[in-house]
Design a protein around this motif. Structure first.
Motif, mmCIF file in Angstrom:
data_model
loop_
_atom_site.group_PDB
_atom_site.id
_atom_site.type_symbol
_atom_site.label_atom_id
_atom_site.label_comp_id
_atom_site.label_asym_id
_atom_site.label_seq_id
_atom_site.Cartn_x
_atom_site.Cartn_y
_atom_site.Cartn_z
ATOM 1 N N ASN A 1 -103.939 40.616 58.297
ATOM 2 C CA ASN A 1 -104.690 41.812 58.699
ATOM 3 C C ASN A 1 -106.073 41.369 59.172
ATOM 4 O OD1 ASN A 1 -106.081 44.237 58.913
ATOM 5 N ND2 ASN A 1 -105.077 45.143 57.137
ATOM 6 N N LYS A 2 -106.372 41.677 60.416
ATOM 7 C CA LYS A 2 -107.608 41.202 61.047
ATOM 8 C C LYS A 2 -108.856 41.565 60.254
ATOM 9 C CE LYS A 2 -110.105 41.887 65.423
ATOM 10 N NZ LYS A 2 -110.003 42.516 66.764
ATOM 11 N N LYS A 3 -108.863 42.724 59.610
ATOM 12 C CA LYS A 3 -110.089 43.177 58.951
ATOM 13 C C LYS A 3 -110.440 42.351 57.713
ATOM 14 C CE LYS A 3 -108.769 46.736 55.594
ATOM 15 N NZ LYS A 3 -109.101 48.074 55.110
ATOM 16 N N PHE A 4 -109.460 41.587 57.185
ATOM 17 C CA PHE A 4 -109.715 40.780 55.992
ATOM 18 C C PHE A 4 -110.075 39.326 56.322
ATOM 19 C CE2 PHE A 4 -107.015 44.213 54.248
ATOM 20 C CZ PHE A 4 -107.881 44.670 53.253
ATOM 21 N N ILE A 5 -110.186 38.996 57.608
ATOM 22 C CA ILE A 5 -110.545 37.637 57.998
ATOM 23 C C ILE A 5 -112.057 37.460 57.884
ATOM 24 C CG2 ILE A 5 -110.556 35.940 59.863
ATOM 25 C CD1 ILE A 5 -108.013 37.268 60.932
ATOM 26 N N LYS A 6 -112.471 36.487 57.089
ATOM 27 C CA LYS A 6 -113.902 36.216 56.886
ATOM 28 C C LYS A 6 -114.408 35.156 57.854
ATOM 29 C CE LYS A 6 -117.187 35.019 53.210
ATOM 30 N NZ LYS A 6 -117.314 34.672 51.762
ATOM 31 N N SER A 7 -113.650 34.090 58.046
ATOM 32 C CA SER A 7 -114.077 33.024 58.962
ATOM 33 C C SER A 7 -112.884 32.175 59.360
ATOM 34 C CB SER A 7 -115.145 32.149 58.300
ATOM 35 O OG SER A 7 -114.613 31.477 57.169
ATOM 36 N N TRP A 8 -113.122 31.342 60.377
ATOM 37 C CA TRP A 8 -112.123 30.389 60.859
ATOM 38 C C TRP A 8 -112.637 28.999 60.500
ATOM 39 C CZ3 TRP A 8 -109.457 30.876 66.276
ATOM 40 C CH2 TRP A 8 -108.489 29.863 66.426
ATOM 41 N N LYS A 9 -111.966 28.348 59.563
ATOM 42 C CA LYS A 9 -112.404 27.028 59.096
ATOM 43 C C LYS A 9 -111.675 25.926 59.878
ATOM 44 C CE LYS A 9 -113.082 26.436 54.723
ATOM 45 N NZ LYS A 9 -112.901 26.320 53.252
ATOM 46 N N LYS A 10 -112.425 24.906 60.287
ATOM 47 C CA LYS A 10 -111.845 23.837 61.092
ATOM 48 C C LYS A 10 -112.140 22.456 60.515
ATOM 49 C CE LYS A 10 -112.209 26.614 65.295
ATOM 50 N NZ LYS A 10 -112.650 26.663 66.710
ATOM 51 N N PHE B 1 -94.505 52.740 49.278
ATOM 52 C CA PHE B 1 -95.197 53.249 50.450
ATOM 53 C C PHE B 1 -96.649 52.793 50.372
ATOM 54 C CE2 PHE B 1 -91.465 55.752 49.899
ATOM 55 C CZ PHE B 1 -91.011 55.976 51.191
ATOM 56 N N VAL B 2 -97.019 51.894 51.275
ATOM 57 C CA VAL B 2 -98.305 51.212 51.204
ATOM 58 C C VAL B 2 -99.100 51.491 52.476
ATOM 59 C CG1 VAL B 2 -99.432 48.963 51.009
ATOM 60 C CG2 VAL B 2 -97.282 49.383 49.800
ATOM 61 N N LYS B 3 -100.375 51.811 52.320
ATOM 62 C CA LYS B 3 -101.244 51.992 53.485
ATOM 63 C C LYS B 3 -101.426 50.654 54.196
ATOM 64 C CE LYS B 3 -103.956 55.910 51.750
ATOM 65 N NZ LYS B 3 -105.315 56.386 51.411
ATOM 66 N N THR B 4 -101.334 50.681 55.520
ATOM 67 C CA THR B 4 -101.476 49.425 56.268
ATOM 68 C C THR B 4 -102.834 48.795 56.022
ATOM 69 O OG1 THR B 4 -102.262 50.602 58.237
ATOM 70 C CG2 THR B 4 -99.894 50.195 58.068
ATOM 71 N N GLY B 5 -103.849 49.620 55.788
ATOM 72 C CA GLY B 5 -105.189 49.101 55.553
ATOM 73 C C GLY B 5 -105.351 48.402 54.221
ATOM 74 N N GLU B 6 -104.338 48.511 53.332
ATOM 75 C CA GLU B 6 -104.391 47.855 52.024
ATOM 76 C C GLU B 6 -103.631 46.532 52.009
ATOM 77 O OE1 GLU B 6 -102.854 50.774 49.372
ATOM 78 O OE2 GLU B 6 -104.644 52.048 49.470
ATOM 79 N N ILE B 7 -102.992 46.194 53.124
ATOM 80 C CA ILE B 7 -102.238 44.940 53.222
ATOM 81 C C ILE B 7 -103.168 43.849 53.736
ATOM 82 C CG2 ILE B 7 -100.287 43.755 54.287
ATOM 83 C CD1 ILE B 7 -99.018 46.551 54.677
ATOM 84 N N VAL B 8 -103.356 42.806 52.934
ATOM 85 C CA VAL B 8 -104.217 41.692 53.340
ATOM 86 C C VAL B 8 -103.457 40.746 54.258
ATOM 87 C CG1 VAL B 8 -105.566 39.712 52.533
ATOM 88 C CG2 VAL B 8 -105.547 41.846 51.210
ATOM 89 N N THR C 1 -93.349 38.187 51.563
ATOM 90 C CA THR C 1 -94.210 38.599 50.460
ATOM 91 C C THR C 1 -95.460 39.260 51.024
ATOM 92 O OG1 THR C 1 -93.432 36.789 49.056
ATOM 93 C CG2 THR C 1 -95.500 37.850 48.427
ATOM 94 N N PHE C 2 -95.730 40.470 50.573
ATOM 95 C CA PHE C 2 -96.923 41.201 50.983
ATOM 96 C C PHE C 2 -97.998 41.052 49.915
ATOM 97 C CE2 PHE C 2 -94.044 42.874 53.984
ATOM 98 C CZ PHE C 2 -94.796 43.419 55.024
ATOM 99 N N TYR C 3 -99.188 40.651 50.343
ATOM 100 C CA TYR C 3 -100.332 40.498 49.448
ATOM 101 C C TYR C 3 -101.264 41.689 49.689
ATOM 102 C CZ TYR C 3 -98.667 35.725 48.784
ATOM 103 O OH TYR C 3 -97.902 34.616 48.475
ATOM 104 N N LEU C 4 -101.473 42.501 48.655
ATOM 105 C CA LEU C 4 -102.246 43.725 48.803
ATOM 106 C C LEU C 4 -103.697 43.516 48.378
ATOM 107 C CD1 LEU C 4 -99.665 46.352 47.485
ATOM 108 C CD2 LEU C 4 -99.823 45.268 49.739
ATOM 109 N N GLN C 5 -104.530 44.452 48.784
ATOM 110 C CA GLN C 5 -105.969 44.358 48.535
ATOM 111 C C GLN C 5 -106.306 44.303 47.054
ATOM 112 O OE1 GLN C 5 -108.105 47.540 50.428
ATOM 113 N NE2 GLN C 5 -110.057 46.458 50.397
#
Length: 249
Positions: A209-218, A155-162, A172-176
């Motif tokens: 998870n949107k909150k873990f996005i730092k930048s969009w590299k192009k 049971f994992v908090k959605t806010g802890e899923i990267v 595969t789920f990658y956690l914080q």
């Protein structure tokens, strides 16, 4: 295993009773109820191992009944017509449900799973998670999702899923905290489940998870750089979806 059947339509109860008698002889029917209040009384009286519970009932739904009970030391198999909200909630909590009309193979499989969990005296945390989800007005990031791995249900908090990455029918789920969980379900199911929790499908194989996005590299194609330094590709046909999601508050 002692079971009770709760449904407001008599023909549904009669049909389910007949199917259980023929195809699930390990299940003993201890009683039936035609509404949530009768069902609550029956549950307290019979102390069943398994409850077959209709969701859409007049006055009080099956979910309302669960919320009124002080403990949930039984297995529940929901029986419902197609209801997107109900199915979404049940998938989120990883509890068993059957769609009407009932498929015999699915009924047998659900009954076998319920019996196995009871015999192992497994705490029914899936059901508790569902009830908390139905009652909850808490922050979305604190809501827990049930992830079935090969060894356990986590049971994992959605806010802890990267992020989530697919490989055929596995995800595969990658956690914080750096932990990785391999789950035996395809990524498209989690896209549907997590769509209201700020997760973005940026690629056929990736959910972020949107909150873990730092930048969009192009500089060498389109990639999302995450706070854990992972780089996740953005497919050509997902660029506009990602752009709109990142622009939204």
């Amino acid at each position: 295993m002692k079971a009770v059947l709760i449904d407001d339509e008599k023909h549904n109860i009669d049909n389910l009773r007949e199917l259980l008698n023929v195809y699930c002889p390990q299940v003993e029917i201890a009683g039936t109820a035609a509404n949530a209040d009768e069902g609550k009384t029956l549950i307290m009286l019979k102390q069943p191992d398994i409850i077959f519970l209709d969701i859409q009932m007049p006055q009080k739904s099956g979910f309302d009944l669960l919320k009124e009970l002080s403990s949930h030391d039984f297995e529940v198999i929901f029986v419902t017509a197609h209801d997107q909200y109900a199915i979404q909630a049940m998938r989120f909590a990883a509890v068993d449900y059957l769609l009407k009309p009932i498929d015999i193979n699915e009924l047998q499989a659900a009954a076998d799973r319920a019996i196995k969990r009871q015999r192992l005296k497994d705490q029914n945390r899936q059901l508790e998670n569902l009830v908390n989800l139905l009652k909850s007005h808490q922050n979305k990031e604190d809501q827990r999702i049930a992830l079935n791995t090969l060894k356990e249900t986590r049971f994992v908090k959605t806010g802890e899923i990267v992020r989530c990455e697919s490989s055929n029918n596995y995800s595969t789920f990658y956690l914080q905290d750096g932990e990785q969980l391999l789950v035996c379900r395809p990524i498209y199911e989690f896209e549907e489940i997590l769509k209201d929790y700020d997760f973005i499908r940026c690629h056929q194989s990736h959910l972020v998870n949107k909150k873990f996005i730092k930048s969009w590299k192009k500089e060498y194609g389109d990639f999302l750089l995450l706070t854990n330094r992972d780089e996740v590709p953005v497919s050509r046909n997902k660029k506009e979806v990602v752009k709109k999601a990142l622009e939204a508050n």
